[in-house]
Structures are given as structure tokens and as C-alpha cells.
Scaffold this motif. Structure first.
Motif, PDB file in Angstrom:
ATOM      1  N   LYS A 380       0.814  -1.221   0.000  1.00  0.00           N
ATOM      2  CA  LYS A 380       0.000   0.000   0.000  1.00  0.00           C
ATOM      3  C   LYS A 380       0.848   1.272   0.000  1.00  0.00           C
ATOM      4  N   THR A 381       2.052   1.198   0.562  1.00  0.00           N
ATOM      5  CA  THR A 381       2.883   2.401   0.641  1.00  0.00           C
ATOM      6  C   THR A 381       3.923   2.484  -0.462  1.00  0.00           C
ATOM      7  N   GLY A 382       4.144   1.377  -1.182  1.00  0.00           N
ATOM      8  CA  GLY A 382       5.094   1.389  -2.287  1.00  0.00           C
ATOM      9  C   GLY A 382       6.536   1.235  -1.873  1.00  0.00           C
ATOM     10  N   VAL A 383       6.812   0.813  -0.631  1.00  0.00           N
ATOM     11  CA  VAL A 383       8.184   0.580  -0.198  1.00  0.00           C
ATOM     12  C   VAL A 383       8.460  -0.915  -0.193  1.00  0.00           C
ATOM     13  N   THR A 384       9.754  -1.264  -0.101  1.00  0.00           N
ATOM     14  CA  THR A 384      10.117  -2.679  -0.162  1.00  0.00           C
ATOM     15  C   THR A 384      10.915  -3.141   1.052  1.00  0.00           C
ATOM     16  N   ARG A 385      11.313  -2.205   1.916  1.00  0.00           N
ATOM     17  CA  ARG A 385      12.088  -2.583   3.091  1.00  0.00           C
ATOM     18  C   ARG A 385      11.542  -1.861   4.318  1.00  0.00           C
ATOM     19  N   GLN A 386      11.791  -2.453   5.470  1.00  0.00           N
ATOM     20  CA  GLN A 386      11.291  -1.898   6.725  1.00  0.00           C
ATOM     21  C   GLN A 386      11.910  -0.524   7.009  1.00  0.00           C
ATOM     22  N   THR A 387      13.203  -0.371   6.694  1.00  0.00           N
ATOM     23  CA  THR A 387      13.857   0.925   6.913  1.00  0.00           C
ATOM     24  C   THR A 387      13.235   2.014   6.043  1.00  0.00           C
ATOM     25  N   MET A 388      12.849   1.654   4.816  1.00  0.00           N
ATOM     26  CA  MET A 388      12.203   2.620   3.930  1.00  0.00           C
ATOM     27  C   MET A 388      10.834   3.012   4.469  1.00  0.00           C
TER      28      MET A 388
END
Length: 401
Positions: A380-388
Motif C-alpha cells: 500500500k505504501t510502495g516501499v520494499t524494506r522496513q527501513t524505507m
């Protein structure tokens, strides 16, 4: 012996220097007129505004009431009225909630100063407002003027006298008419000051929400203001505290460094420069062993037309890296990113520095369930990593909510 022409000129000059005579008695002395004008302009800085000026006008006109409807009542709002004279809360509420809609003495022409009877005629005394509202309050004579500005401001000035008092004279009307342009300018000044105060309060709230301490100094190095976060940090007296108008540090070298930065900033602030001003930073050691405080010193250069030494010349920002910001509401996060309530809760826990396992334990769900929620958040947010994800949330508007 002076010629007739010279005598005439002297007489004209004498008339110009005489008290401000407004048609007929009572005449207004220059001293009283000057006092009224001063109160009108000072009124833009008062709270409530113009209370003193309205009282002076009431005394000058020997009236029962002088009321300024700063925001006239309407069907959507009770408005804002500044009253002088004997008024009751019940009387004010009656007008604000009911009689304003029946009042025919409204929407006067710009600059017009008239009595209700001059505007409406003899039927004024048969009106509902007079019979049911004003007459029981012992209001017989009503003088009014309305003020309009190009910014959409509409104000109403209303002056009353009782049944035993004389009607308003031409001199009374002339005095009010002379004061109207000054009241209008003061109202416009007040509107600009109100806009600036709203903007200041908005930005101050954002700074407080971000847990950024702020201490402002004037040109002489005296502290003008500290915000709530600065007072919290200084109140702990952990490496830095306030003693009178001085910021004191435990570490002697850091104390010398801070004083040097303040002197440099104050020197830079005296230069008329519209640029950003000097910015310097340093760290402050805390004896408790907690992480060092971040300190940023910023000069605030004087503007082209600045004249006051009481304005902020230097601002010191304080940041406590271990302070806990107020938790944004899950509802705000949910709406901003289209998350479910469980997903919003997980996202906020991750921004607090918890691992996925720690967040799952705090949410009382299995690790696999938390991972499923995290994958949905990524989608839903378009990120791929937890840090992002954490960076996205921290850089969003949720910290201002």
C-alpha cells in the motif's frame, strides 16, 4: 496697525488652532480628541480590542452604551461584540441568538452616521427590536455606523442613550464621523496582527509537536521566550540549565563554546541582511550519561526597517535525541496510507524502533501474522524494506498531527 487682510489671516489661523468644534455643543478639545485617537489605535493591541477607546467615546457622548460588533451575529455564528456600559449576559445572548435577525438597523452605507429613526422613520419605534428588546433595556436613542473593508470585514458601531436622555445631536454625529476612518484603519491593523498571530501560533505548535526546544534572545542577549520543550529540557538541569538570562552548561569547554557562538550570532544579527543568517551547532554532554543534547544557534538578522531591540535576534534550538514524541493517532496513519487498524498499529510500532518480533509480541499476534500485515503495508505504501517504511512515516505529516 495690521491691514484687514492680515487680520483675516490671523483669525483663520486662530480658528485652526481652536478646539475641534463639531457643529454644536459639546465641543471636543484637542486634548480629548487626541486621547480618543490614541485609544483607537492602541485598541488594536488590546484584549479585548478597543475596550478603552469605546469607554472614552461613551464618556464623551454621555451615552449608555457603546458597542462594536467586530463580527456581527449571523445564523451560523453568534459573532463577537465588544460592549461598554451596563450590559447583562442574558441581554447579549438574546440579541446574538434571536433579535439580530429582526434588526432593521443594519447594513448602513460606508461612512454614514445616522440614528435609527433617520434611517427607518417613525416605524422604528414600532419595530419588534425596539419594543421587545431595546425598550425593556431602557434604550431609546440609537446611533450607528458600519465599517467595511476590501478584505470582507464588516463591523458595526452602535451607541445608545436612555429614555430620559436627549437625542443625539449633530455634534455627536460629527464626532463619530470624524473618528470612523481612524477606527477603520485600526481594525485593518488588528486584522493583520491577528493573521500574524495565527501564523505564529501555527508554527509554534508545529515546533512543539516536533519536540524542538527553542530559546530566543534579543539584541542585548536577554532571553525573550522559551517554548515548552525548551523549558522541559532546561528544567531537567542535565548538562544545561537556565540561570536568570543565561544558559549555563556543566562542561566548562562546552560553556565557552556556546557563549562564543551566541556572541557571534548576536553580532551577525545586527546586520541588515535578508539572508538566512549565521547557523552553528554543537553538542552538550549530559552528566546523567544520556545521549548528548543537540544545540543549534541561529542568528535572526534585522530587517530593512527593524527598529526594536526587543525582537528576536538569536534563536537557540535544543533537541533531546531520547525524548519521546507524542504518538500519532492510528486513525491518522490509517487514513493517510490507506491501512487497516492493525497495519497502522504495526507501522507505528516499527517507527518507535521495535523489531518485527517485538511489535508482534506487543500486538499479541503471531510473527507470521505480523509479517502478513507488513507485506500488505509494503504494497500500500510502495516501499520494499522496513527501513524505507520507517523513513516514509517519519518524513510524512503524521508528526504534525
Amino acid at each position: 496697525m495690521p491691514s484687514p487682510a492680515k487680520v483675516t489671516n490671523i483669525q483663520v489661523a486662530a480658528r485652526k488652532m481652536a478646539p475641534v468644534s463639531l457643529a454644536t455643543e459639546p465641543a471636543v478639545s484637542l486634548e480629548d480628541y487626541d486621547r480618543l485617537l490614541g485609544a483607537l489605535y492602541q485598541g488594536s493591541l488590546e484584549s479585548p480590542p478597543w475596550q478603552g477607546a469605546l469607554q472614552l467615546l461613551r464618556d464623551q457622548l454621555r451615552s449608555a452604551h457603546v458597542t462594536l460588533m467586530l463580527r456581527p451575529p449571523s445564523s451560523e455564528s453568534t459573532g463577537v461584540m465588544i460592549n461598554t456600559g451596563a450590559v447583562t449576559q442574558q441581554g447579549v445572548e438574546s440579541y446574538e441568538t434571536h433579535f439580530f435577525a429582526l434588526d432593521p438597523f443594519v447594513r448602513l452605507s460606508e461612512g454614514q452616521v445616522v440614528t435609527a429613526e433617520e434611517l427607518i422613520g417613525k416605524q422604528w419605534l414600532q419595530s419588534t427590536v425596539y419594543q421587545e428588546y431595546l425598550k425593556p433595556l431602557d434604550v431609546r436613542h440609537l446611533l450607528g455606523a458600519d465599517i467595511y473593508t476590501k478584505d470582507g470585514i464588516e463591523c458595526r458601531l452602535r451607541i445608545t442613550r436612555g429614555h430620559d436622555a436627549a437625542p443625539f445631536s449633530e455634534a455627536d454625529k460629527s464626532l463619530v464621523k470624524r473618528l470612523l476612518p481612524h477606527l477603520k484603519r485600526s481594525i485593518q491593523i488588528h486584522a493583520q496582527l491577528d493573521f500574524l498571530e495565527c501564523e505564529r501560533a501555527l508554527f509554534a505548535g508545529a515546533v512543539n509537536r516536533l519536540l524542538l526546544g527553542m530559546v530566543s534572545f534579543d539584541q542585548n542577549g536577554a532571553i525573550i521566550e522559551t517554548n515548552p520543550e525548551a523549558r522541559r529540557i532546561l528544567g531537567e538541569k542535565d548538562g544545561i540549565w537556565l540561570a536568570g538570562n543565561n544558559l549555563c552548561l556543566d562542561n566548562s569547554q562546552e560553556s565557552r563554546d556556546l557563549q562564543r557562538l551566541l556572541r557571534q550570532a548576536l553580532s551577525g544579527a545586527s546586520i541588515n541582511d535578508e539572508g538566512p543568517g549565521m547557523v552553528e551547532a554543537m553538542a552538550v554532554t549530559r552528566p546523567s550519561g544520556r545521549a548528548k543534547l543537540g544545540v543549534l544557534v541561529k542568528a535572526v538578522p534585522m530587517g530593512q526597517f527593524s527598529e526594536s531591540k526587543q525582537r528576536p535576534a538569536v534563536v537557540v534550538f535544543l533537541r533531546d535525541p531520547e525524548s519521546n514524541a507524542a504518538q500519532p493517532s492510528q486513525e491518522l496513519v490509517r487514513r493517510l496510507f490507506g491501512l487497516t487498524r492493525m497495519e497502522a498499529q504495526l507501522a507505528l510500532l516499527l517507527t518507535e524502533g521495535l523489531t518485527l518480533d517485538e511489535a508482534a509480541e506487543k500486538m499479541n499476534v503471531r510473527r507470521n501474522t505480523a509479517r502478513t500485515h507488513l507485506r500488505s503495508i509494503f504494497c500500500k505504501t510502495g516501499v520494499t524494506r522496513q527501513t524505507m517504511l520507517v523513513r516514509l512515516l517519519l518524513n510524512s505529516v503524521i508528526s504534525l498531527g
